[in-house]
Design a protein around this motif. Sequence first.
Motif, PDB file in Angstrom:
ATOM      1  N   GLY A  70      44.127  30.551  57.716  1.00 50.13           N
ATOM      2  CA  GLY A  70      43.466  31.622  56.987  1.00 50.13           C
ATOM      3  C   GLY A  70      44.323  32.872  56.914  1.00 50.13           C
ATOM      4  O   GLY A  70      43.869  33.977  57.215  1.00 50.13           O
ATOM      5  N   ASP A  71      45.578  32.711  56.522  1.00 50.08           N
ATOM      6  CA  ASP A  71      46.548  33.801  56.480  1.00 50.08           C
ATOM      7  C   ASP A  71      46.031  34.955  55.609  1.00 50.08           C
ATOM      8  O   ASP A  71      45.863  34.803  54.398  1.00 50.08           O
ATOM      9  N   GLU A  72      45.792  36.113  56.228  1.00 50.41           N
ATOM     10  CA  GLU A  72      45.274  37.262  55.500  1.00 50.41           C
ATOM     11  C   GLU A  72      46.262  37.782  54.469  1.00 50.41           C
ATOM     12  O   GLU A  72      45.875  38.341  53.445  1.00 50.41           O
ATOM     13  N   ASN A  73      47.552  37.623  54.752  1.00 51.89           N
ATOM     14  CA  ASN A  73      48.556  38.047  53.775  1.00 51.89           C
ATOM     15  C   ASN A  73      48.431  37.246  52.484  1.00 51.89           C
ATOM     16  O   ASN A  73      48.575  37.790  51.384  1.00 51.89           O
ATOM     17  N   LEU A  74      48.156  35.939  52.631  1.00 46.84           N
ATOM     18  CA  LEU A  74      47.959  35.103  51.444  1.00 46.84           C
ATOM     19  C   LEU A  74      46.702  35.519  50.697  1.00 46.84           C
ATOM     20  O   LEU A  74      46.686  35.604  49.469  1.00 46.84           O
ATOM     21  N   ARG A  75      45.626  35.783  51.438  1.00 43.09           N
ATOM     22  CA  ARG A  75      44.365  36.175  50.796  1.00 43.09           C
ATOM     23  C   ARG A  75      44.518  37.500  50.063  1.00 43.09           C
ATOM     24  O   ARG A  75      43.982  37.683  48.966  1.00 43.09           O
ATOM     25  N   THR A  76      45.250  38.426  50.656  1.00 41.54           N
ATOM     26  CA  THR A  76      45.472  39.716  50.003  1.00 41.54           C
ATOM     27  C   THR A  76      46.354  39.544  48.775  1.00 41.54           C
ATOM     28  O   THR A  76      46.092  40.118  47.710  1.00 41.54           O
ATOM     29  N   ARG A  77      47.393  38.726  48.933  1.00 32.20           N
ATOM     30  CA  ARG A  77      48.339  38.520  47.840  1.00 32.20           C
ATOM     31  C   ARG A  77      47.668  37.866  46.634  1.00 32.20           C
ATOM     32  O   ARG A  77      47.965  38.225  45.482  1.00 32.20           O
ATOM     33  N   ARG A  78      46.750  36.940  46.876  1.00 32.93           N
ATOM     34  CA  ARG A  78      46.157  36.198  45.772  1.00 32.93           C
ATOM     35  C   ARG A  78      45.315  37.097  44.872  1.00 32.93           C
ATOM     36  O   ARG A  78      45.147  36.802  43.690  1.00 32.93           O
ATOM     37  N   ILE A  79      44.806  38.213  45.413  1.00 34.73           N
ATOM     38  CA  ILE A  79      44.028  39.125  44.591  1.00 34.73           C
ATOM     39  C   ILE A  79      44.889  39.700  43.468  1.00 34.73           C
ATOM     40  O   ILE A  79      44.424  39.946  42.348  1.00 34.73           O
ATOM     41  N   HIS A  80      46.186  39.890  43.767  1.00 36.29           N
ATOM     42  CA  HIS A  80      47.085  40.425  42.744  1.00 36.29           C
ATOM     43  C   HIS A  80      47.277  39.447  41.591  1.00 36.29           C
ATOM     44  O   HIS A  80      47.659  39.849  40.485  1.00 36.29           O
ATOM     45  N   LEU A  81      47.009  38.182  41.850  1.00 37.36           N
ATOM     46  CA  LEU A  81      47.102  37.182  40.793  1.00 37.36           C
ATOM     47  C   LEU A  81      46.246  37.587  39.603  1.00 37.36           C
ATOM     48  O   LEU A  81      46.661  37.475  38.440  1.00 37.36           O
ATOM     49  N   PHE A  82      45.039  38.073  39.886  1.00 32.67           N
ATOM     50  CA  PHE A  82      44.120  38.394  38.799  1.00 32.67           C
ATOM     51  C   PHE A  82      44.559  39.633  38.021  1.00 32.67           C
ATOM     52  O   PHE A  82      44.198  39.794  36.856  1.00 32.67           O
ATOM     53  N   ASN A  83      45.334  40.498  38.650  1.00 35.07           N
ATOM     54  CA  ASN A  83      45.887  41.630  37.914  1.00 35.07           C
ATOM     55  C   ASN A  83      46.944  41.184  36.921  1.00 35.07           C
ATOM     56  O   ASN A  83      47.253  41.895  35.958  1.00 35.07           O
ATOM     57  N   ASP A  84      47.536  40.011  37.152  1.00 30.11           N
ATOM     58  CA  ASP A  84      48.550  39.485  36.242  1.00 30.11           C
ATOM     59  C   ASP A  84      47.935  38.714  35.078  1.00 30.11           C
ATOM     60  O   ASP A  84      48.640  38.304  34.159  1.00 30.11           O
ATOM     61  N   MET A  85      46.630  38.464  35.129  1.00 32.95           N
ATOM     62  CA  MET A  85      45.934  37.766  34.047  1.00 32.95           C
ATOM     63  C   MET A  85      45.306  38.809  33.142  1.00 32.95           C
ATOM     64  O   MET A  85      44.190  39.247  33.370  1.00 32.95           O
ATOM     65  N   ARG A  86      46.009  39.210  32.130  1.00 31.65           N
ATOM     66  CA  ARG A  86      45.494  40.269  31.275  1.00 31.65           C
ATOM     67  C   ARG A  86      45.541  39.905  29.799  1.00 31.65           C
ATOM     68  O   ARG A  86      45.772  40.753  28.963  1.00 31.65           O
ATOM     69  N   SER A  87      45.342  38.644  29.493  1.00 34.48           N
ATOM     70  CA  SER A  87      45.239  38.220  28.099  1.00 34.48           C
ATOM     71  C   SER A  87      44.638  36.821  28.073  1.00 34.48           C
ATOM     72  O   SER A  87      44.406  36.216  29.120  1.00 34.48           O
TER      73      SER A  87
END
Length: 235
Positions: A70-87
Amino acid sequence: MDWKQNYEYGVPVAELIERYKKLYTGAVYDVLDHLGMPYQALSAGLKPVRQDFVLAGPAFTIKGIPDTKGDENLRTRRIHLFNDMRSLGIPLVDTRDCSFDTQVAHYGEMNAVLGKASGVVGAVVDGGCRDTGFLLKDNFPVFCQYQNPVEAYMRWSYYDWQIPIALRGALSAVVQVHPGDFLFGDLDGVVVIPRQWVVEVLEKTEALVNTETAARAEFASGADPVEIYKKYGKL
């Protein structure tokens, strides 16, 4: 990151989506096959969670890895994925680094809610999904290998995105998918159209479907099938 700028097809993405959705995967596959690309169909196990779902759009590729701590760094990082979905587009989830995991749900309602707010029009998951009832109520098309209720946390996590990935194929072990390739799926499965071929495959498929429609009407009228085949050639 604006996909429409990064993946310029010469035709607006929204128009491509609507035109592809008027077709069917069998015809698109036939065109790909005729153009020398027979290995673009994904695994026969990939099916829509509701039979009438149709999906079309650019691939937003996502790679996952085992995450038993349950790596918190991975969980935090994955949230940025949705910022890259902008179209407009489709997240495409690769579970290959888990030996194509069959134990957890890799996509669910919260992924869909976050994604939809960013322009996502559906998802293709070479693994499992859950919260299917919510997806159906929201009319959100998801294609996956299976459905189960098992939470991915402490088992699996998104790791990287917008990189080349590989999903199980129908005629090959895997199909390579690159960011900006185009996905089209219906009840028969999912095909991947390489980015540089998106418009040509669309136009050739539209022409094929128009020919099939005309021939179908003549077959239904009771006309001589031999003469119809002579008229239209291979259908």
